[in-house]
Design a protein around this motif. Structure first.
Motif, short mmCIF file in Angstrom:
data_model
loop_
_atom_site.label_atom_id
_atom_site.label_comp_id
_atom_site.label_asym_id
_atom_site.label_seq_id
_atom_site.Cartn_x
_atom_site.Cartn_y
_atom_site.Cartn_z
N ASN A 59 0.83 -1.20 0.00
CA ASN A 59 0.00 0.00 0.00
C ASN A 59 0.87 1.26 0.00
O ASN A 59 0.61 2.22 -0.73
N ASN A 60 1.93 1.24 0.81
CA ASN A 60 2.85 2.37 0.84
C ASN A 60 3.62 2.50 -0.48
O ASN A 60 3.96 3.61 -0.90
N GLU A 61 3.87 1.37 -1.13
CA GLU A 61 4.53 1.41 -2.44
C GLU A 61 3.66 2.15 -3.45
O GLU A 61 4.16 2.94 -4.26
N THR A 62 2.36 1.88 -3.40
CA THR A 62 1.44 2.59 -4.30
C THR A 62 1.49 4.09 -4.03
O THR A 62 1.58 4.90 -4.96
N MET A 63 1.44 4.46 -2.76
CA MET A 63 1.50 5.87 -2.39
C MET A 63 2.80 6.51 -2.88
O MET A 63 2.80 7.61 -3.47
N ASN A 64 3.91 5.83 -2.68
CA ASN A 64 5.21 6.37 -3.09
C ASN A 64 5.33 6.47 -4.61
O ASN A 64 5.94 7.41 -5.13
N ASP A 65 4.76 5.50 -5.32
CA ASP A 65 4.78 5.55 -6.79
C ASP A 65 4.02 6.78 -7.29
O ASP A 65 4.41 7.41 -8.28
N ILE A 66 2.93 7.11 -6.61
CA ILE A 66 2.15 8.29 -7.00
C ILE A 66 2.93 9.56 -6.69
O ILE A 66 2.97 10.50 -7.49
N LYS A 67 3.59 9.58 -5.54
CA LYS A 67 4.37 10.77 -5.16
C LYS A 67 5.55 10.99 -6.11
O LYS A 67 5.95 12.14 -6.34
N LYS A 68 6.08 9.91 -6.67
CA LYS A 68 7.18 10.04 -7.63
C LYS A 68 6.72 10.77 -8.89
O LYS A 68 7.54 11.33 -9.62
N LYS A 69 5.42 10.75 -9.13
CA LYS A 69 4.86 11.45 -10.29
C LYS A 69 4.49 12.89 -9.94
O LYS A 69 3.73 13.54 -10.64
N ARG A 70 5.02 13.35 -8.79
CA ARG A 70 4.79 14.71 -8.31
C ARG A 70 3.32 14.98 -7.98
O ARG A 70 2.81 16.07 -8.18
N LYS A 71 2.68 13.95 -7.49
CA LYS A 71 1.31 14.07 -7.00
C LYS A 71 1.34 13.80 -5.50
O LYS A 71 1.44 12.66 -5.06
N ASP A 72 1.30 14.86 -4.72
CA ASP A 72 1.50 14.72 -3.28
C ASP A 72 0.21 14.51 -2.48
O ASP A 72 0.27 14.20 -1.29
N SER A 73 -0.93 14.72 -3.12
CA SER A 73 -2.19 14.59 -2.39
C SER A 73 -2.64 13.13 -2.36
O SER A 73 -3.64 12.74 -2.97
N VAL A 74 -1.85 12.31 -1.67
CA VAL A 74 -2.14 10.88 -1.58
C VAL A 74 -1.81 10.40 -0.17
O VAL A 74 -0.83 10.83 0.44
N TYR A 75 -2.64 9.50 0.34
CA TYR A 75 -2.49 8.99 1.70
C TYR A 75 -2.65 7.48 1.68
O TYR A 75 -3.37 6.93 0.84
N ALA A 76 -1.99 6.82 2.61
CA ALA A 76 -2.08 5.36 2.70
C ALA A 76 -2.40 4.94 4.13
O ALA A 76 -1.78 5.41 5.08
N TYR A 77 -3.39 4.07 4.26
CA TYR A 77 -3.80 3.55 5.56
C TYR A 77 -3.93 2.03 5.47
O TYR A 77 -4.53 1.52 4.52
N ARG A 78 -3.38 1.36 6.46
CA ARG A 78 -3.60 -0.08 6.51
C ARG A 78 -5.00 -0.33 7.04
O ARG A 78 -5.40 0.22 8.07
N CYS A 79 -5.76 -1.17 6.34
CA CYS A 79 -7.12 -1.46 6.80
C CYS A 79 -7.56 -2.83 6.29
O CYS A 79 -7.45 -3.12 5.10
N ASN A 80 -8.05 -3.63 7.19
CA ASN A 80 -8.65 -4.92 6.84
C ASN A 80 -10.14 -4.68 6.66
O ASN A 80 -10.87 -4.53 7.64
N VAL A 81 -10.60 -4.65 5.43
CA VAL A 81 -12.00 -4.30 5.16
C VAL A 81 -12.98 -5.35 5.68
O VAL A 81 -14.19 -5.09 5.76
N ALA A 82 -12.48 -6.53 6.02
CA ALA A 82 -13.35 -7.58 6.56
C ALA A 82 -13.61 -7.38 8.05
O ALA A 82 -14.47 -8.04 8.63
N ASP A 83 -12.88 -6.46 8.66
CA ASP A 83 -13.03 -6.17 10.09
C ASP A 83 -13.84 -4.89 10.26
O ASP A 83 -13.33 -3.79 10.04
N ARG A 84 -15.09 -5.03 10.62
CA ARG A 84 -15.99 -3.87 10.69
C ARG A 84 -15.48 -2.78 11.62
O ARG A 84 -15.49 -1.60 11.27
N GLU A 85 -15.03 -3.16 12.80
CA GLU A 85 -14.56 -2.17 13.77
C GLU A 85 -13.33 -1.43 13.25
O GLU A 85 -13.19 -0.22 13.46
#
Length: 205
Positions: A79-105
């Motif tokens: 997930n952080n790799e995706t964020m960093n790849d986007i930032k390399k393209k000079r697009k800084d408005s990107v955020y990465a959060y770890r989240c297990n979508v199967a866990d409701r809480e």
């Protein structure tokens, strides 16, 4: 009894043909009368399963169009790799959060953090999905539960929907699959899960 089975089979085949023709005619119509493209600049787009594959490409694509992109994935490293790849393209408005979508809480907790740190999500893309390529009898109960939790149940934790309704602005996109229409022998859990995604999307509309 045999006649009934043949009638049901014929009905399913005709229904499938109708759906295919409907999609073809719809696409041809859009080619003749294309809809005006909508700008996503300054939209806040959250993509689940953004660590690889379709999710990653969607994240890069939306960032290139000027959207603020929020990447969710259970795999923090990719997930952080995706964020960093986007930032390399000079697009800084990107955020990465770890989240297990199967866990409701966990979904509710991370969603609250997103709202506080980034803002209200205006485009939610339910992309996260998993598959176990096994026959029905070889699927373990845990594998069945995992596929349903990630591919289907996670779509019901639409914690961003209330703010979209309140502002009368927002979109929810759920990524399905051709497997929802054309089942295959080793997709005994995956195929029904994608059919459920389509059904849920129609109901939300």
């Amino acid at each position: 009894m045999v006649v009934v089975k043949y009638i049901l089979l014929l009905t399913e085949i005709l229904l499938l043909i109708f759906k295919i023709l409907h999609c073809i005619f719809n696409d041809v119509y859009r080619l003749i009368r294309p809809t005006k493209e909508k700008s996503v600049a300054n939209e806040i787009v959250l993509i689940t399963g953004a660590g690889h594959g379709i999710g990653k490409e969607l994240a890069i694509g939306y960032a290139s169009l000027g959207a603020t992109v929020i990447c969710w994935d259970i795999n923090e490293e990719t997930n952080n790799e995706t964020m960093n790849d986007i930032k390399k393209k000079r697009k800084d408005s990107v955020y990465a959060y770890r989240c297990n979508v199967a866990d409701r809480e966990e979904v509710f907790r991370v969603a609250k953090k997103v709202k506080e740190e980034v803002g209200d999500v205006t485009i939610l893309i339910n992309n996260a999905g998993i598959v176990f390529i096994k026959s029905f009898l070889n699927q373990s109960p845990d594998e069945i539960a995992r596929v349903i939790d990630v591919n289907v149940t996670a779509h019901y934790w639409a914690t961003f929907l209330p703010s979209m309704i309140e502002k009368n602005h927002g979109h929810i996109v759920s990524v399905s699959s051709l497997a929802a229409l054309l089942s295959f022998p080793m997709g005994t859990i995956y195929c029904p899960s994608k059919s459920a995604v389509q059904g849920n999307s129609f109901l939300i509309e």
